[in-house]
Motif scaffolding. Structure first.
Motif: not given
Length: 342
Positions: A136-139, A156-157, A160-163
């Motif tokens: 899943r996009e952004g999951a 994790v998203r 609007r950032m990947w963390i």
């Protein structure tokens, strides 16, 4: 250190990126935000007294480019101006690197934070799916990798950032599930009475597992390196214990991967990285690994929908470091206490 620098502030090019493990060190130069990383030969940490000499001999002596910044992924906890590698005598001293090698700024992160960053940027050609499920996009995503140890990190998203979420997930408990496991587990080498995932799922862990199987079968162990166990497993008729060790390694890896999938609700995928896994994949029954991944009653249906990937890109950490170096603002990487400037 300069406290005014935050995690989203752009780094100055050219940028040296490096993945420093307990055994190997990988270096590349990023000339600008659009260039592909220029990689250098992989070197053994044991061949150099410290990271300073390794950078000088491997990179600076081989190019006329003077990097202004460095982004280093280190296999060890980052807790001050002297950073010890967990499985190497190297000590990384960012202030010395600034003073002696001409860098203007340095960012240091955990090596599995870099692997987590990589799974945000890997092309399809850099991964191979094991079994079903769709991302899943952004999951959330999670990466684990058996190597010198067992690394684990989440991604994790949010906002609007990947963390990236680093930790010591490789040290979770690993227990027996089947009657055969019950026979093997008493023979596993323990740390203060405990069998952690890393006691099985890393290079020395594979040897530990092989020896335990030999102990359960009452036969002498013949191999003392993961390479020897892997080589012997290629001829199972001649070495049943080595062959079983490889298959049980895969099953245990699937179990832990499934646990992590639940912890992170990793609908974006679970990624298995590390050179050991890439080397043993040809010997594995990957359907058994996938079955162990999904065997999480009462949530087996949930796991069936989650994709599981083998990372096939050999320089995956450098892919992640390059993505961060080009655009730090896209990543929620906390750099307080981990970013130094001249």
């Amino acid at each position: 250190m300069t406290p005014t620098l935050d995690s989203s502030e752009a780094l100055r090019f050219p940028i040296l990126i490096a993945d420093i493990g307990g055994t190997n060190a990988r270096f590349a130069l990023l000339l600008d935000a659009f260039a592909e990383p220029k990689t250098f030969p992989v070197v053994k940490t044991a061949d150099y007294p410290n990271i300073d000499d390794a950078i000088q001999a491997t990179v600076l002596d081989k190019t006329s480019v003077q990097p202004k910044s460095a982004v280093l992924a280190i296999a060890g906890p980052i807790d001050g101006d002297e950073i010890d590698l967990t499985n190497s005598p190297w000590v990384v001293r960012p202030r010395s690197l600034l003073a002696d090698l001409g860098f203007e700024e340095i960012v240091v992160m955990n090596d599995f934070e870099a692997q987590a960053l990589a799974v945000s940027a890997l092309p399809d050609s850099g991964r191979q799916q094991i079994g079903g499920g769709s991302a899943r996009e952004g999951a959330s995503r999670v990466v684990l990798g058996p190597g010198t140890g067992l690394g684990v990190a989440g991604l994790v998203r949010a906002r609007r950032m990947w963390i990236p979420v680093a930790g010591e997930g490789g040290h979770v408990d690993l227990g027996p599930r089947t009657p055969r496991d019950m026979a093997i587990w008493p023979h596993l080498e323990r740390i203060e009475g405990r069998v952690s995932a890393e006691q099985v799922l890393c290079g020395r862990g594979l040897v530990n597992l092989y020896r335990a199987i030999c102990g359960a079968d009452g036969v002498p162990s013949r191999h003392d390196t993961p390479e020897a166990v892997t080589l012997a497993a290629a001829t199972p008729a001649e070495d049943a214990q080595a062959a079983e060790a490889i298959q049980l390694f895969a099953t245990c890896l699937g179990r832990v991967a499934g646990d992590l999938a639940l912890i992170f609700m990793a609908r974006g995928g679970v990624y298995i990285a590390g050179g050991i896994f890439q080397r043993i994949v040809p010997l594995l029954r990957t359907e058994a690994l996938r079955a162990a991944f999904e065997d999480k009653a009462p949530h087996s249906a949930l796991l069936r929908d989650m994709p599981l990937f083998a990372v096939t890109e050999p320089m995956a950490a450098l892919v992640g470091l390059a993505a961060y170096a080009r655009n730090p603002r896209f990543f929620g990487l906390e750099t307080a206490g981990r970013r130094w400037s001249a």
